[in-house]
Scaffold this motif. Structure first.
Motif, PDB file in Angstrom:
ATOM      1  N   GLY A  15       0.781  -1.240   0.000  1.00 16.73           N
ATOM      2  CA  GLY A  15       0.000   0.000   0.000  1.00 16.73           C
ATOM      3  C   GLY A  15       0.807   1.282   0.000  1.00 16.73           C
ATOM      4  O   GLY A  15       0.259   2.349   0.290  1.00 16.73           O
ATOM      5  N   LYS A  16       2.093   1.213  -0.325  1.00 19.83           N
ATOM      6  CA  LYS A  16       2.940   2.413  -0.282  1.00 19.83           C
ATOM      7  C   LYS A  16       2.448   3.497  -1.241  1.00 19.83           C
ATOM      8  O   LYS A  16       2.328   4.654  -0.858  1.00 19.83           O
ATOM      9  N   THR A  17       2.139   3.117  -2.477  1.00 20.42           N
ATOM     10  CA  THR A  17       1.662   4.115  -3.442  1.00 20.42           C
ATOM     11  C   THR A  17       0.264   4.597  -3.081  1.00 20.42           C
ATOM     12  O   THR A  17      -0.039   5.790  -3.210  1.00 20.42           O
ATOM     13  N   THR A  18      -0.584   3.708  -2.589  1.00 21.98           N
ATOM     14  CA  THR A  18      -1.933   4.108  -2.171  1.00 21.98           C
ATOM     15  C   THR A  18      -1.852   5.132  -1.045  1.00 21.98           C
ATOM     16  O   THR A  18      -2.547   6.156  -1.072  1.00 21.98           O
ATOM     17  N   LEU A  19      -1.002   4.881  -0.068  1.00 25.54           N
ATOM     18  CA  LEU A  19      -0.817   5.841   1.019  1.00 25.54           C
ATOM     19  C   LEU A  19      -0.276   7.163   0.481  1.00 25.54           C
ATOM     20  O   LEU A  19      -0.719   8.243   0.895  1.00 25.54           O
ATOM     21  N   THR A  20       0.664   7.092  -0.464  1.00 29.95           N
ATOM     22  CA  THR A  20       1.244   8.305  -1.046  1.00 29.95           C
ATOM     23  C   THR A  20       0.177   9.139  -1.740  1.00 29.95           C
ATOM     24  O   THR A  20       0.221  10.374  -1.693  1.00 29.95           O
ATOM     25  N   LYS A  21      -0.803   8.501  -2.379  1.00 31.61           N
ATOM     26  CA  LYS A  21      -1.910   9.231  -3.004  1.00 31.61           C
ATOM     27  C   LYS A  21      -2.572  10.150  -1.974  1.00 31.61           C
ATOM     28  O   LYS A  21      -2.841  11.322  -2.253  1.00 31.61           O
ATOM     29  N   GLY A  22      -2.816   9.617  -0.793  1.00 30.32           N
ATOM     30  CA  GLY A  22      -3.444  10.408   0.258  1.00 30.32           C
ATOM     31  C   GLY A  22      -2.551  11.513   0.769  1.00 30.32           C
ATOM     32  O   GLY A  22      -3.003  12.639   0.990  1.00 30.32           O
ATOM     33  N   ILE A  23      -1.270  11.222   0.964  1.00 34.63           N
ATOM     34  CA  ILE A  23      -0.341  12.232   1.481  1.00 34.63           C
ATOM     35  C   ILE A  23      -0.200  13.382   0.482  1.00 34.63           C
ATOM     36  O   ILE A  23      -0.302  14.555   0.854  1.00 34.63           O
TER      37      ILE A  23
END
Length: 155
Positions: A47-55
């Motif tokens: 989920g690293k990229t998914t989390l980055t979307k939010g950040i």
């Protein structure tokens, strides 16, 4: 939440969907301020990229749907147009170090130039980051918990 956590004050949250992971990233971003390195670790699919979307969206640098994995381009820059910051919290660099095999590979990214002006730099596979960075750091570890659940540990 945006304060740099030490290992002794590590805290974690479990999200149960990609949408929850993005929402947590947006909330987490509210407390972030440049200059800052956000160092992400976790297995493939954690989920690293998914989390980055939010950040990135939470920092106002891009809409979440415009944030994509930089696995092949290695670095994306958000919140910048013609070299000038356009996001309310400045420029956000999103790097993926998965394919970095040597210091020479890292040098070709030109990330050291990014440290010239305060920004937020989010690095996936940050355990491959070979430099002592001049900026404060926050570490986020992502773990796949089965299904769409992820544990995000700050610290």
């Amino acid at each position: 939440m945006g304060e740099q956590a030490t290992a002794s004050e590590a805290k974690s949250v479990v999200t149960r969907s990609a949408e929850e992971t993005i929402a947590w990233g947006k909330e987490f971003a509210r407390g972030l301020q440049a200059p800052l390195l956000v160092l992400l670790t976790g297995d493939l699919g954690s989920g690293k990229t998914t989390l980055t979307k939010g950040i990135v969206a939470g920092l106002g640098a891009a809409d979440e749907e415009d944030v994509t994995s930089p696995t092949f381009t290695l670095v994306h820059v958000y919140g910048e147009d013609a070299g000038r910051a356009t996001g309310p919290k400045g420029v956000v660099y999103h790097g993926d170090l998965y394919r970095i095999e040597s210091f020479h590979d890292f040098e070709t990214l030109g990330l050291e130039d990014a440290f010239a002006k305060p920004a937020v730099m989010i690095l996936e596979w940050s355990e491959k980051f070979p430099l002592q960075a001049p900026w404060p750091q926050v570490r986020l570890k992502l773990e796949h918990m089965g299904g769409d659940s992820r544990r995000i540990t700050v610290g």
